[in-house]
Design a protein around this motif. Structure first.
Motif, PDB file in Angstrom:
ATOM      1  N   GLU A  59       4.656   0.690 -60.335  1.00 53.19           N
ATOM      2  CA  GLU A  59       4.112  -0.310 -61.267  1.00 53.19           C
ATOM      3  C   GLU A  59       5.153  -1.388 -61.573  1.00 53.19           C
ATOM      4  O   GLU A  59       4.831  -2.577 -61.620  1.00 53.19           O
TER       5      GLU A  59
ATOM      6  N   HIS B 296      13.846  -5.814 -56.888  1.00 47.36           N
ATOM      7  CA  HIS B 296      12.936  -6.792 -56.295  1.00 47.36           C
ATOM      8  C   HIS B 296      13.481  -7.329 -54.970  1.00 47.36           C
ATOM      9  O   HIS B 296      12.734  -7.469 -53.996  1.00 47.36           O
TER      10      HIS B 296
ATOM     11  N   ALA C  45       7.012  -8.150 -58.249  1.00 41.14           N
ATOM     12  CA  ALA C  45       6.478  -8.967 -57.159  1.00 41.14           C
ATOM     13  C   ALA C  45       5.599 -10.102 -57.691  1.00 41.14           C
ATOM     14  O   ALA C  45       5.593 -11.198 -57.136  1.00 41.14           O
ATOM     15  N   GLU C  46       4.883  -9.837 -58.766  1.00 44.79           N
ATOM     16  CA  GLU C  46       4.002 -10.843 -59.337  1.00 44.79           C
ATOM     17  C   GLU C  46       4.732 -11.842 -60.250  1.00 44.79           C
ATOM     18  O   GLU C  46       4.269 -12.968 -60.413  1.00 44.79           O
ATOM     19  N   ASN C  47       5.866 -11.441 -60.816  1.00 47.10           N
ATOM     20  CA  ASN C  47       6.481 -12.259 -61.861  1.00 47.10           C
ATOM     21  C   ASN C  47       7.852 -12.827 -61.536  1.00 47.10           C
ATOM     22  O   ASN C  47       8.322 -13.700 -62.269  1.00 47.10           O
TER      23      ASN C  47
ATOM     24  N   ARG D  51       7.657  -2.272 -59.643  1.00 52.68           N
ATOM     25  CA  ARG D  51       7.819  -3.080 -58.433  1.00 52.68           C
ATOM     26  C   ARG D  51       6.672  -4.080 -58.272  1.00 52.68           C
ATOM     27  O   ARG D  51       6.899  -5.227 -57.891  1.00 52.68           O
ATOM     28  N   GLU D  52       5.447  -3.649 -58.571  1.00 53.25           N
ATOM     29  CA  GLU D  52       4.305  -4.579 -58.486  1.00 53.25           C
ATOM     30  C   GLU D  52       4.457  -5.705 -59.501  1.00 53.25           C
ATOM     31  O   GLU D  52       4.201  -6.862 -59.187  1.00 53.25           O
ATOM     32  N   TRP D  53       4.886  -5.368 -60.719  1.00 60.01           N
ATOM     33  CA  TRP D  53       5.088  -6.386 -61.743  1.00 60.01           C
ATOM     34  C   TRP D  53       6.159  -7.378 -61.300  1.00 60.01           C
ATOM     35  O   TRP D  53       5.998  -8.586 -61.473  1.00 60.01           O
TER      36      TRP D  53
END
Length: 124
Positions: free
Chosen positions: A114, A51, A120-122, A116-118
């Motif tokens: 996926e 992250h 970024a959101e969490n 990395r996106e998670w």
């Protein structure tokens, strides 16, 4: 009868050919790569590093400072990510810089995106 079955070749022993050995080796290598990838993503510190690095090239000293973790531990986790094919390292004098690398396998790349996106959101 057993004699009939033997005569038909039903009990012939099959030996692996060179080609099947090569296919078996490739399959085993893929399994090891997948296992290494999952292990790399199964650690909190490594996820934080992924992250933190994001789309940048980051110095190890920045990782130490931001994550508040000692340098040997950061270096060990970055080495693990490098072995998993998720980061690449570069040197600038005495400083080591790391950047994320897209996995060559399309399924692994999709899963990595996926994750990395998670993150970024969490993660903050």
């Amino acid at each position: 009868s057993l004699a009939w079955a033997r005569g038909t070749g039903l009990f012939q022993k099959s030996y692996p050919t060179r080609n099947t050995k090569a296919v078996d080796n490739r399959m085993r290598q893929k399994e090891v790569q997948l296992e290494t990838l999952f292990k790399a993503l199964a650690d909190h510190t490594r996820l934080r590093l992924i992250h933190l690095i994001g789309d940048e090239e980051v110095c190890v000293c920045s990782c130490v400072e931001t994550l508040k973790v000692n340098q040997p531990k950061i270096s060990r986790h970055l080495a693990y990510l490098r072995r998993a094919g998720l980061v690449a390292a570069g040197r600038d004098g005495r400083w080591s810089h790391y950047r994320l690398v897209k996995p060559s396998d399309p399924h692994a790349a999709k899963m990595f995106n996926e994750v990395r996106e998670w993150l970024a959101e969490n993660l903050p």
